[in-house]
Design a protein around this motif. Structure first.
Motif, PDB file in Angstrom:
ATOM      1  N   LYS A 119      40.239  53.076  47.007  1.00 20.43           N
ATOM      2  CA  LYS A 119      40.308  52.657  45.815  1.00 20.43           C
ATOM      3  C   LYS A 119      42.059  52.161  46.210  1.00 20.43           C
ATOM      4  CE  LYS A 119      38.467  55.474  42.976  1.00 20.43           C
ATOM      5  NZ  LYS A 119      39.483  56.928  42.001  1.00 20.43           N
ATOM      6  N   LYS A 174      41.311  54.269  33.788  1.00 21.19           N
ATOM      7  CA  LYS A 174      39.864  54.705  33.179  1.00 21.19           C
ATOM      8  C   LYS A 174      39.206  54.733  35.093  1.00 21.19           C
ATOM      9  CE  LYS A 174      38.116  55.059  29.771  1.00 21.19           C
ATOM     10  NZ  LYS A 174      38.481  56.406  29.448  1.00 21.19           N
ATOM     11  N   CYS A 175      39.684  54.238  36.113  1.00 21.47           N
ATOM     12  CA  CYS A 175      38.934  54.450  37.618  1.00 21.47           C
ATOM     13  C   CYS A 175      39.382  55.247  37.947  1.00 21.47           C
ATOM     14  CB  CYS A 175      39.211  53.113  38.033  1.00 21.47           C
ATOM     15  SG  CYS A 175      38.245  51.773  37.620  1.00 21.47           S
ATOM     16  N   ILE A 187      31.332  56.079  32.848  1.00 20.10           N
ATOM     17  CA  ILE A 187      32.244  56.044  32.122  1.00 20.10           C
ATOM     18  C   ILE A 187      32.603  55.311  31.121  1.00 20.10           C
ATOM     19  CG2 ILE A 187      35.139  55.104  31.692  1.00 20.10           C
ATOM     20  CD1 ILE A 187      34.941  54.871  35.107  1.00 20.10           C
ATOM     21  N   SER A 188      32.901  56.427  29.776  1.00 21.49           N
ATOM     22  CA  SER A 188      33.047  56.486  28.333  1.00 21.49           C
ATOM     23  C   SER A 188      34.320  55.298  27.805  1.00 21.49           C
ATOM     24  CB  SER A 188      32.460  57.081  27.614  1.00 21.49           C
ATOM     25  OG  SER A 188      33.978  58.227  27.974  1.00 21.49           O
ATOM     26  N   ILE A 243      33.128  49.075  38.005  1.00 21.56           N
ATOM     27  CA  ILE A 243      33.946  48.825  37.634  1.00 21.56           C
ATOM     28  C   ILE A 243      35.200  48.571  38.885  1.00 21.56           C
ATOM     29  CG2 ILE A 243      36.360  49.751  36.117  1.00 21.56           C
ATOM     30  CD1 ILE A 243      35.123  51.040  34.032  1.00 21.56           C
ATOM     31  N   LEU A 244      35.448  49.125  39.837  1.00 24.64           N
ATOM     32  CA  LEU A 244      36.303  48.561  40.733  1.00 24.64           C
ATOM     33  C   LEU A 244      35.342  48.326  41.863  1.00 24.64           C
ATOM     34  CD1 LEU A 244      37.235  52.336  42.556  1.00 24.64           C
ATOM     35  CD2 LEU A 244      39.206  50.618  41.066  1.00 24.64           C
ATOM     36  N   ARG A 297      28.192  51.878  47.061  1.00 23.85           N
ATOM     37  CA  ARG A 297      28.686  53.242  46.607  1.00 23.85           C
ATOM     38  C   ARG A 297      27.776  52.917  44.734  1.00 23.85           C
ATOM     39  NH1 ARG A 297      33.641  56.321  47.418  1.00 23.85           N
ATOM     40  NH2 ARG A 297      35.222  54.567  48.666  1.00 23.85           N
ATOM     41  N   PHE A 304      32.288  49.243  47.350  1.00 20.00           N
ATOM     42  CA  PHE A 304      33.019  50.313  45.988  1.00 20.00           C
ATOM     43  C   PHE A 304      30.717  49.634  45.575  1.00 20.00           C
ATOM     44  CE2 PHE A 304      36.903  51.100  46.131  1.00 20.00           C
ATOM     45  CZ  PHE A 304      37.327  52.293  45.940  1.00 20.00           C
ATOM     46  N   GLU A 351      33.021  54.493  38.161  1.00 20.93           N
ATOM     47  CA  GLU A 351      34.250  53.869  38.770  1.00 20.93           C
ATOM     48  C   GLU A 351      33.275  52.856  39.290  1.00 20.93           C
ATOM     49  OE1 GLU A 351      36.250  57.799  39.251  1.00 20.93           O
ATOM     50  OE2 GLU A 351      36.766  57.125  41.017  1.00 20.93           O
ATOM     51  N   LEU A 353      42.335  49.848  32.583  1.00 24.11           N
ATOM     52  CA  LEU A 353      41.171  49.926  33.824  1.00 24.11           C
ATOM     53  C   LEU A 353      41.524  51.584  35.361  1.00 24.11           C
ATOM     54  CD1 LEU A 353      39.931  46.535  33.937  1.00 24.11           C
ATOM     55  CD2 LEU A 353      38.956  48.402  32.611  1.00 24.11           C
TER      56      LEU A 353
END
Lengths: 145, 504
Positions: free
Chosen positions: B169, B429-430, A67-68, A8-9, A58, A55, A5, B426
């Motif tokens: 986030k 997913k996050c 993540i799949s 990606i962020l 982190r 992030f 996660e 996305l």
């Protein structure tokens, strides 16, 4: 590197942040009293980059689960069917576009029966022509001629 | 007070016109019909039907959208009770006792108490709006650019702080939304921003395109993959009416739920979810048959459903009076207003009184329609719940595509919708909240305009924000909220509360 996660962020915020900083700067920051078009984008870009960095750290420090993406197949078919619709709607008309959209998007789902597909397609043609063209009076051609 | 009465009379005139009544009825029915479809919550429903309202006059469009909103919320409760599948997080808590009641063969009673509770809560909630909205609107008339800039910031940060998955986030999502909201030609300077030379982006991205992509498309992708195997035996509805004694048990729960809901609805962020959750918890501690909770207690359905519906009425207060939406659904409402060329804010009350009062009266009429319609039509709703997803999603996709295309007859919009669908996927997913993205999209331009104006007034001195007592108190309150979440025990409580709402 595992795709968590945080990763990606990190990428998403970083990418948008960088674009906002570069383009925001080029639009002109202006002076405090006369803020330019680029001021708010620039500031938003800086804030996004900070969050991205947060992030990023982190992602290195914490070990969260990767993540799949089990939805890759539906994702491709759904996006593909919309793009197909976009290509067809002005060239082939509403009916062909709806048929192609329904058939192509149904491939997203592994189990499909042809009878079910035919019925769904027919019902949807009737509904879209009925609601959008006849009731709402949208100016969409039914066929290519 | 005479102003309010005159307003209500005007509202009655608007809402009772045959055309508007029909659209209210249509909205409520469509909303319920789509809302009961599994995996389709109010946000998706409204995004999906948003393009349909473009051709309507503003007040009719808003009346219809509001009807869709209640209908969808009610539809969500129906699926919670009958198949243990909430349409959105705010009806999640209803599943606990509602589904147990359905399993005990008392689905009819559960649906009745939800409908009656919602109606009572809707009536009281509407009254709260009638009393509070004009007062707040006239207070907000004193707001200048500095106050508005502070208010938008406060709304975004507070919502981000209360969102799931942490404030970083949430803030990021809001910032992304702000960026997307800036696409197009900047009105003050005439500079093209983030258009990448594409003519279709000169006027910015269509709001409906973002909404459909972000909510409907990403939802479809995730749901196809999940292919939830819902256990759907033939549902035995049972006796649909409540006995007088049952009604007496439920009424205090309904009233308490309404009180809790009205209060939380005004607050931004997870208002509705927290409202139904708190109402449930409060009721459990109040109730005499506490042990029955979780096993099909009537009050366990009555309280959260009433709270949910009261909150959905009072959520209109900040939206209508300040133009500041507190949730994704309200952001969609503001977006719809702007599409109609109306700038949301306190001036709506004076510049478009017919719209303001018409909407308020139609809220109550919409709730009445729901009460009258839903119980007799329950058989149809049950049949809709059983439609398999493989037949459903091509339909959603088909209507999304035609809807998006019809906004401005542009195929580029379809491509943009795909982009936002991917982005929304996305986000899911996050574990990030697309609601904050849409709030940022709506509030971003509002913030920028007011911030620039404030800076122009103060000749570039940031002190202007410290000189206005309203702006200062808003910023301080927001800072306190954020700081309070740094205290671990409070943060843990927030996460637990939100998760409880999500999992059940």
């Amino acid at each position: 590197m595992r795709l968590t996660e945080e990763v990606i962020l990190f990428i998403m915020f970083g990418l948008f942040g960088a674009v906002a900083i570069v383009l925001g700067f080029s639009y002109g920051i202006g002076s405090p009293a006369r803020a330019g078009a680029g001021l708010v984008p620039f500031v938003v870009g800086v804030a996004l980059s900070c969050l991205s960095a947060n992030f990023g750290f982190r992602a290195i420090r914490e070990t969260s689960n990767a993540i799949s993406f089990p939805e890759l197949r539906p994702l491709l078919y759904v996006v593909g069917s919309i793009l197909l619709f976009a290509i067809l709607i002005e060239r082939a008309g509403l009916i062909i576009s709806v048929v192609s959209l329904v058939i192509f998007s149904r491939l997203a789902d592994r189990n499909h029966s042809s009878l079910d597909l035919i019925v769904t397609t027919l019902v949807l043609i009737a509904l879209s022509v009925g609601i959008f063209v006849h009731i709402l009076g949208l100016n969409i051609a039914l066929w290519w001629f | 007070m005479p102003d309010v009465l005159n307003g209500l009379l005007l509202g009655l005139q608007v809402a009772l016109s045959l055309n508007n009544l029909l659209y209210c009825l249509l909205g409520v029915t469509l909303g319920t019909a789509i809302g009961v479809l599994p995996g389709v919550g109010p946000v998706v429903t409204i995004s999906l039907l948003l393009p349909l309202t473009f051709g309507l006059p503003p007040e009719t469009a808003l009346i219809m959208l509001a009807g869709i909103y209640y209908g969808a919320a009610y539809g969500g409760s129906t699926t919670s009770i009958l198949v243990n599948l909430p349409g959105e997080s705010s009806s999640a808590i209803t599943c606990i006792d509602g589904y147990q009641m359905a399993k005990n063969g008392r689905a009819g009673a559960a649906l009745s108490v939800a409908a009656i509770g919602s109606f009572i809560a809707g009536t009281i909630g509407t009254l709260v709006v009638v009393v509070a909205a004009p007062t707040i609107a006239s207070f907000a008339m004193q707001f200048g650019p500095a106050e508005y800039a502070a208010l938008t910031i406060a709304a975004l940060v507070a919502t981000a702080a209360l969102a799931r998955g942490g404030i970083a986030k949430g803030l990021g999502m809001a910032l992304l939304g702000i960026l997307i909201g800036m696409i197009g030609i900047d009105v003050t300077t005439g500079v093209q921003r983030f258009t990448f030379g594409l003519t279709s982006l000169f006027d910015g991205v269509e709001f409906a395109v973002v909404a459909v992509g972000l909510f409907a498309l990403s939802e479809i992708v995730v749901s196809i993959a999940e292919r939830e195997q819902r256990e759907l035996q033939s549902v035995n509805i049972g006796r649909p009416m409540l006995s007088p004694q049952e009604f007496r048990t439920a009424l205090p729960a309904i009233l308490r739920g309404t009180g809790v809901g009205s209060l939380f609805g005004i607050l931004p962020g997870a208002g509705q979810t927290i409202a139904s959750l708190s109402a449930y918890v409060l009721e459990r501690s109040f109730s005499k048959n506490r042990d029955n909770f979780g096993k099909g207690a009537l009050e366990g359905v009555a309280a959260p459903e009433s709270a949910n519906n009261a909150a959905s009425q009072t959520a209109f207060i900040p939206t209508l009076t300040l133009g500041i939406p507190g949730s994704a659904t309200m952001a969609l409402m503001v977006g719809a207003l702007m599409l109609q060329g109306i700038n949301p804010g306190p001036q709506v009350l004076s510049s478009h009184p017919d719209l303001f009062w018409g909407l308020i009266v139609s809220m109550w009429i919409g709730n009445l329609f729901l009460l009258v319609l839903n119980l007799p039509l329950i058989g149809i709703w049950v049949r809709m719940i059983t439609i398999p997803y493989r037949r459903l999603y091509p339909a959603i996709l088909c209507f999304s595509c035609i809807g998006i295309y019809s906004v401005s007859y542009s195929t580029a919009d379809l491509v943009f919708a795909c982009f936002f669908g991917l982005l929304g996927y996305l986000f899911v997913k996050c574990g990030a909240s697309p609601a904050l993205f849409i709030l940022g999209l709506v509030l971003g331009p509002m913030f920028e305009e007011n911030f620039r104006r404030a800076m122009l007034i103060s000749k570039g001195n940031l002190k202007i924000f410290l000189e206005s007592p309203i702006a200062v108190s808003l910023l301080v309150l927001t800072a306190l909220l954020v700081l309070s979440l740094l205290i671990p025990s409070i943060r843990r409580k927030k996460e637990v509360a939100l998760e409880a709402g999500d999992e059940n």
